[in-house]
Design an enzyme around this catalytic site. Structure first.
Site, PDB file in Angstrom:
ATOM      1  N   HIS A   5       0.819  -1.221   0.000  1.00 40.94           N
ATOM      2  CA  HIS A   5       0.000   0.000   0.000  1.00 40.94           C
ATOM      3  C   HIS A   5       0.859   1.281   0.000  1.00 40.94           C
ATOM      4  O   HIS A   5       0.428   2.311  -0.500  1.00 40.94           O
ATOM      5  CB  HIS A   5      -0.985   0.022   1.178  1.00 40.94           C
ATOM      6  CG  HIS A   5      -0.368   0.406   2.486  1.00 40.94           C
ATOM      7  ND1 HIS A   5       0.447  -0.437   3.212  1.00 40.94           N
ATOM      8  CD2 HIS A   5      -0.420   1.555   3.199  1.00 40.94           C
ATOM      9  CE1 HIS A   5       0.857   0.173   4.295  1.00 40.94           C
ATOM     10  NE2 HIS A   5       0.349   1.391   4.326  1.00 40.94           N
ATOM     11  N   ASP A   6       2.055   1.199   0.556  1.00 39.50           N
ATOM     12  CA  ASP A   6       2.915   2.395   0.606  1.00 39.50           C
ATOM     13  C   ASP A   6       4.064   2.326  -0.398  1.00 39.50           C
ATOM     14  O   ASP A   6       5.073   3.030  -0.216  1.00 39.50           O
ATOM     15  CB  ASP A   6       3.481   2.591   2.033  1.00 39.50           C
ATOM     16  CG  ASP A   6       2.542   3.425   2.908  1.00 39.50           C
ATOM     17  OD1 ASP A   6       1.678   4.135   2.355  1.00 39.50           O
ATOM     18  OD2 ASP A   6       2.678   3.348   4.145  1.00 39.50           O
TER      19      ASP A   6
ATOM     20  N   LYS B 173       5.773   5.378  -1.536  1.00 39.38           N
ATOM     21  CA  LYS B 173       6.727   6.122  -0.698  1.00 39.38           C
ATOM     22  C   LYS B 173       8.152   6.009  -1.236  1.00 39.38           C
ATOM     23  O   LYS B 173       9.032   6.770  -0.832  1.00 39.38           O
ATOM     24  CB  LYS B 173       6.681   5.616   0.747  1.00 39.38           C
ATOM     25  CG  LYS B 173       5.519   6.195   1.532  1.00 39.38           C
ATOM     26  CD  LYS B 173       5.650   5.894   3.000  1.00 39.38           C
ATOM     27  CE  LYS B 173       4.462   6.479   3.757  1.00 39.38           C
ATOM     28  NZ  LYS B 173       4.393   5.968   5.130  1.00 39.38           N
TER      29      LYS B 173
ATOM     30  N   HIS C 250       2.238  10.089  -2.408  1.00 43.68           N
ATOM     31  CA  HIS C 250       2.675   8.679  -2.398  1.00 43.68           C
ATOM     32  C   HIS C 250       1.573   7.707  -2.800  1.00 43.68           C
ATOM     33  O   HIS C 250       1.832   6.700  -3.454  1.00 43.68           O
ATOM     34  CB  HIS C 250       3.302   8.303  -1.045  1.00 43.68           C
ATOM     35  CG  HIS C 250       2.334   7.937   0.036  1.00 43.68           C
ATOM     36  ND1 HIS C 250       1.692   8.853   0.824  1.00 43.68           N
ATOM     37  CD2 HIS C 250       1.891   6.721   0.459  1.00 43.68           C
ATOM     38  CE1 HIS C 250       0.917   8.228   1.693  1.00 43.68           C
ATOM     39  NE2 HIS C 250       1.013   6.942   1.489  1.00 43.68           N
TER      40      HIS C 250
ATOM     41  N   HIS D 158      -5.962   4.260   0.544  1.00 40.77           N
ATOM     42  CA  HIS D 158      -5.961   4.254   2.016  1.00 40.77           C
ATOM     43  C   HIS D 158      -5.954   5.638   2.642  1.00 40.77           C
ATOM     44  O   HIS D 158      -6.110   5.768   3.848  1.00 40.77           O
ATOM     45  CB  HIS D 158      -4.810   3.388   2.567  1.00 40.77           C
ATOM     46  CG  HIS D 158      -3.437   3.881   2.273  1.00 40.77           C
ATOM     47  ND1 HIS D 158      -2.741   3.527   1.144  1.00 40.77           N
ATOM     48  CD2 HIS D 158      -2.604   4.693   2.971  1.00 40.77           C
ATOM     49  CE1 HIS D 158      -1.552   4.088   1.164  1.00 40.77           C
ATOM     50  NE2 HIS D 158      -1.441   4.812   2.260  1.00 40.77           N
TER      51      HIS D 158
ATOM     52  N   ASP E  74      -4.380   1.019   8.082  1.00 41.66           N
ATOM     53  CA  ASP E  74      -3.266   1.973   7.988  1.00 41.66           C
ATOM     54  C   ASP E  74      -3.266   2.916   9.193  1.00 41.66           C
ATOM     55  O   ASP E  74      -2.224   3.190   9.794  1.00 41.66           O
ATOM     56  CB  ASP E  74      -3.393   2.762   6.682  1.00 41.66           C
ATOM     57  CG  ASP E  74      -2.214   3.700   6.462  1.00 41.66           C
ATOM     58  OD1 ASP E  74      -1.071   3.225   6.459  1.00 41.66           O
ATOM     59  OD2 ASP E  74      -2.449   4.923   6.317  1.00 41.66           O
TER      60      ASP E  74
HETATM   61 FE   LIG Z   1       0.389   5.596   3.127  1.00 40.32          FE
HETATM   62 FE   LIG Z   2       0.765   3.334   5.351  1.00 37.38          FE
END
Ligand SMILES: [Fe+2]
Ligand SMILES: [Fe+2]
Length: 351
Positions: A202-203, A206, A231, A255, A284
């Site tokens: 999910h990240d 980033k 992100h 999210h 999250d």
């Molecule tokens: Fe995030």
């Molecule tokens: Fe996250």
């Protein structure tokens, strides 16, 4: 040494750290899909003259590793804020200095010939690089099932979480919490695996955020927060470019959306946010609040639930999911604090 300091130091051509090569090898060798690349990664900083502690020497070093080593060190010399054509003399001088020490002389000779072609320098710094690589070496198409995807997602989760000392377990925690909620609301076995993969990734966006923002020992400035906001947009487009990832990309990337439409970056509303995306948002938030941040310590359960209830009252997140989370909080806390075995599907580890 902090992660960002280590990343700055490794941009010095003479600072040839091997620790990350061993970390990469450890993760890849356990992967049922990526294990063939483990040895290449393990030796990609071994010096040709054998001066690297514990490394191989000369032609004992896999050829792929020797090539990657040279390419890796070369990127430390190229100045991205200057035209690449015109930098060839400086690149050759630095690389030749280390010929026979770090690098195989034959490879240095090949590089010297290539570098005299402007097109080579333009290619390696080009926005067209992905299609150029595809021309030189067409993609290998390989079918991977959900378990195979899980093992790759697990490696990426470690890479993402290691971007910052503040998020060392964040993606794994989000995946675990999402699995717990998904099982409670009756997701099929296949859907549970899908949401676990979404949680692990999910990240992934980033990776586009500069380390000094992710590692900042304090609250972000408005400008830094605006960069951070991008992100989830990157998560969506990275994952959506993968065949069969339509649902996983939405669950993963939404999210930061809110049921009342005030989230980002797509400003989706209640009717556009599936249960998978809502699970991801709740997981999250819970995970973030249970982890230390530079501006606050990890919160205890009752304070996390109080914060989540405020978000429910504001119309940000789904109250039904927060209720389930409250009922499962003991189990969730259990696996948040548990060590995870590398490259194993996360959900399968908590039994
Ligand atoms: Fe995030
Ligand atoms: Fe996250």
């Amino acid at each position: 040494m902090s992660k960002s300091v280590e990343k700055v130091r490794i941009m010095d051509i003479d600072y040839d750290a091997v620790n990350h090569a061993i970390v990469g090898w450890t993760r890849l060798k356990e992967s049922p899909i990526l294990f063939p690349y483990a040895e290449t990664v393990k030796h990609h900083h071994d010096h040709w003259n054998g001066s690297t502690a514990g490394g191989l020497k000369g032609e004992e070093i896999p050829l792929n590793s020797r090539i990657i080593h040279l390419a890796d060190r070369m990127t430390c010399i190229i100045k991205n804020d200057k035209p690449v054509i015109g930098q060839e003399t400086k690149i050759i001088k630095q690389i030749e200095r280390l010929s026979g020490k770090f690098f195989q002389p034959l490879l240095v000779k090949c590089l010297k010939e290539l570098i005299m072609e402007e097109s080579f320098l333009l290619d390696i710094t080009s926005d067209f690089l992905p299609s150029l690589i595809n021309n030189y070496a067409p993609s290998i198409i390989r079918e991977v099932d959900l378990d195979g995807l899980m093992s790759i997602a697990s490696i990426f989760a470690h890479v993402i979480d290691n971007k910052s000392t503040y998020t060392m377990r964040h993606s794994l925690n989000v995946a675990n919490i999402s699995v717990c909620l998904a099982k409670r609301i009756g997701f099929s076995e296949k859907e549970v695996k899908m949401i676990e993969i979404a949680g692990l990734l999910h990240d992934i966006g980033k990776l586009s955020v500069p380390d000094d923002i992710l590692e900042k020992p304090g609250r972000l400035s408005p400008e830094e927060f605006n960069i951070m906001k991008g992100h989830t947009y990157f998560t969506y487009h990275i994952l959506n470019s993968i065949d069969e990832f339509d649902t996983i990309s939405e669950w993963a990337a939404f999210h930061q959306e809110k049921l009342n439409g005030s989230g980002y970056p797509f400003h989706l509303k209640e009717g556009q946010l599936s249960i998978g995306s809502r699970i991801m948002a709740v997981s999250d938030k819970f995970s973030a609040l249970s982890e230390d941040r530079p501006y606050r310590k990890a919160l205890p359960n009752d304070e996390i639930i109080a914060e989540l209830n405020v978000m429910v009252d504001s119309g940000d997140i789904d109250g039904k999911l927060v209720k389930i989370l409250k009922e499962e909080i003991k189990e969730i806390r259990g696996f948040i604090n548990k060590e995870v075995v590398l490259n194993k599907p996360v959900g399968s580890q908590k039994k």
